[in-house]
Design an enzyme around this catalytic site. Structure first.
Site, PDB file in Angstrom:
ATOM      1  N   HIS A  44      -1.036 -12.709  -9.176  1.00 62.57           N
ATOM      2  CA  HIS A  44      -2.070 -11.869  -8.546  1.00 62.57           C
ATOM      3  C   HIS A  44      -1.701 -11.563  -7.088  1.00 62.57           C
ATOM      4  O   HIS A  44      -2.575 -11.323  -6.256  1.00 62.57           O
ATOM      5  CB  HIS A  44      -3.444 -12.560  -8.591  1.00 62.57           C
TER       6      HIS A  44
ATOM      7  N   SER B  14      14.462   8.730   6.424  1.00 57.83           N
ATOM      8  CA  SER B  14      13.379   9.712   6.418  1.00 57.83           C
ATOM      9  C   SER B  14      13.806  10.935   7.213  1.00 57.83           C
ATOM     10  O   SER B  14      14.472  10.813   8.243  1.00 57.83           O
ATOM     11  CB  SER B  14      12.116   9.106   7.041  1.00 57.83           C
TER      12      SER B  14
ATOM     13  N   LYS C 170      12.922   4.625   9.591  1.00 55.05           N
ATOM     14  CA  LYS C 170      12.705   4.218   8.202  1.00 55.05           C
ATOM     15  C   LYS C 170      14.019   4.032   7.437  1.00 55.05           C
ATOM     16  O   LYS C 170      14.979   4.767   7.628  1.00 55.05           O
ATOM     17  CB  LYS C 170      11.833   5.233   7.473  1.00 55.05           C
TER      18      LYS C 170
ATOM     19  N   GLU D 239      13.136   2.872  -6.050  1.00 54.04           N
ATOM     20  CA  GLU D 239      12.051   3.772  -6.423  1.00 54.04           C
ATOM     21  C   GLU D 239      12.471   4.693  -7.570  1.00 54.04           C
ATOM     22  O   GLU D 239      11.678   4.994  -8.469  1.00 54.04           O
ATOM     23  CB  GLU D 239      11.608   4.579  -5.209  1.00 54.04           C
TER      24      GLU D 239
END
Length: 463
Positions: A162, A282, A288, A295
């Site tokens: 969790h 980025s 970044k 991804e």
């Protein structure tokens, strides 16, 4: 092309009119099935041998036909093959070119053979070759995961349920993903015999009328078995569905691994840093470093599942044997093979080159994750676990009220919570000791980590 009668097509004798150009383009599959050119040539060479064995070709004709087919194959390999406007698919393209090279003898190749059994054979041959490469890539991925776990075995990482933490051996987490991929490897290997079934010799649906030796063909082409029912042989695509299902599950596992690493690579966690080779920046924010490789791996899982679901919808309503709908099996299969092959190789590269920050993992461990160890301490003193769970919970509440960690409470505080607490309660607050106490098979201790590594290496055929 539109001025040519349809009789120039393999099926054209029945027709006297011309095919609508739009229908020709709609029907044509050469633009994507040409990747099976080598499998088609290989199957045709074997079939020429089988024709000679039953007297339908002379030895001289077989030699000439084989040489012609080998020339066609070389043209594909060197980029010299020139498709013709009327080529519908890889089978018609190869046979057309063969006839250009060896004359009317090329017309004998299709004796007793249908494109129905030909395409089914080509796809199985092609997929067997691709599966061998995919199997190798999957083994490579599991191997690098095992090697990293072995090399960095002393790292402690918070484990999460969790997304709440608990102390754990750092690469036990990595090995949890490796065991999923180990099972994927087993399932892939179990699938191979069901791909390796020869349809050639089944004809259009009713078998071959020339007593072609199908057992010879199976041996010649390296198939493990042959289709015992000709109608099933030309219409079966279960092997494609199974591969698409296997790929969907494997990529689900890939997606979960990617998600863990994406989280761990964020500035908030900082547990791992991806290599520049597998990251991008980025266009707006120069600070970044995006985990694009991970991804994309996560995103590819949806694409591959879509390939599987789409083809299942095509397949579910078809009557027996071959129907043209089955031409829709190739694009989802090819897309899935391309993407899962690339994904496995990218994932191996990511795991091999990522930097692991053990000190950041250690810093993320807080004493509250040892609350279960505190309950276990009382269990070892003879107190029922249900009672110790509540006692430990009261200790957590007391520490929170005092704005301190569990090890910030005094021995007297613990004795006030339960009479079984002794001076040795301070020994609970040791993360490494906590990990080592979990020494049952499957746990994160060094001993059990050694076992997990050994089990995975055995699955890979390593010692």
């Amino acid at each position: 092309m539109t001025d040519q009668p349809t009789k120039q097509k393999l099926w054209g004798g029945r027709f006297t009119g011309k095919t609508d150009p739009l229908m020709h383009a709609f029907n044509q599959s050469l633009k994507y099935d040409q990747r099976m050119h080598a499998a088609d040539i290989r199957g045709s060479i074997a079939y020429a041998k089988a024709l000679r064995r039953v007297g339908l070709l002379t030895e001289e004709e077989e030699v000439k036909m084989t040489q012609g087919l080998e020339t066609v194959g070389r043209e594909w390999e060197t980029g010299q093959f020139q498709p013709a406007a009327d080529d519908e698919d890889i089978h018609t393209a190869n046979e057309r070119r063969l006839s250009e090279l060896i004359g009317s003898l090329g017309g004998k190749l299709h004796t007793g053979r249908s494109r129905n059994d030909q395409v089914a054979t080509d796809m199985r041959l092609w997929l067997l070759g691709e599966v061998a490469d995919i199997e190798s890539s999957l083994i490579g991925l599991v191997r690098i995961m095992v090697e990293r776990a072995d090399k960095e075995r002393d790292i402690l990482l918070p484990g999460y349920t969790h997304l709440q933490d608990n102390p754990f051996g750092g690469h036990t987490s990595l090995l949890s993903h490796a065991f999923s991929f180990r099972n994927d490897l087993e399932r892939l290997q179990q699938l191979i015999p069901r791909i390796s079934v020869l349809p050639l010799g089944s004809g259009a649906l009713a078998g071959n009328p020339f007593s072609i030796d199908r057992e010879f063909l199976a041996k010649e082409l390296g198939f493990a078995s042959l289709a015992e029912n000709s109608m099933w042989g030309v219409g079966d695509r279960d092997f494609i569905v199974e591969f698409l299902m296997w790929s969907s599950l494997t990529m689900t596992h890939m997606s979960r691994l990617a998600e863990d690493l994406i989280i761990y690579s964020t500035a908030e966690f900082g547990f791992v840093t991806l290599s520049d080779a597998y990251s991008t920046g980025s266009s707006m924010m120069p600070q970044k470093k995006n985990p694009d490789s991970l991804e994309l791996l996560r995103g590819k899982s949806g694409r591959i599942f879509g390939d599987m679901a789409g083809f299942m919808m095509t397949l579910k309503g078809l009557p027996s044997t071959y129907n043209k709908d089955l031409q829709e099996d190739k694009e989802p299969l090819f897309d899935t093979v391309d993407n899962i092959s690339a994904s496995l190789k990218i994932a191996e590269g990511v795991i091999a080159t990522m930097e692991v920050h053990g000190e950041k993992m250690q810093q993320a461990l807080t004493m509250d994750v040892l609350a279960t160890d505190l309950a276990d301490y009382l269990v070892r003193k003879g107190v029922p676990f249900r009672e110790t769970h509540h006692v430990s919970g009261r200790a957590v509440a007391l520490a929170e009220a005092r704005k301190c960690q569990l090890n910030g409470l005094s021995v007297q505080d613990y004795k006030g919570l339960h009479e079984k607490f002794g001076d040795d309660v301070v020994e609970v607050f040791d993360f490494e000791a906590s990990v080592e106490r979990r020494s049952s098979i499957g746990g994160p201790s060094r001993k059990t980590l050694d076992r997990q590594i050994a089990v995975l290496r055995a699955a890979l055929g390593q010692k």
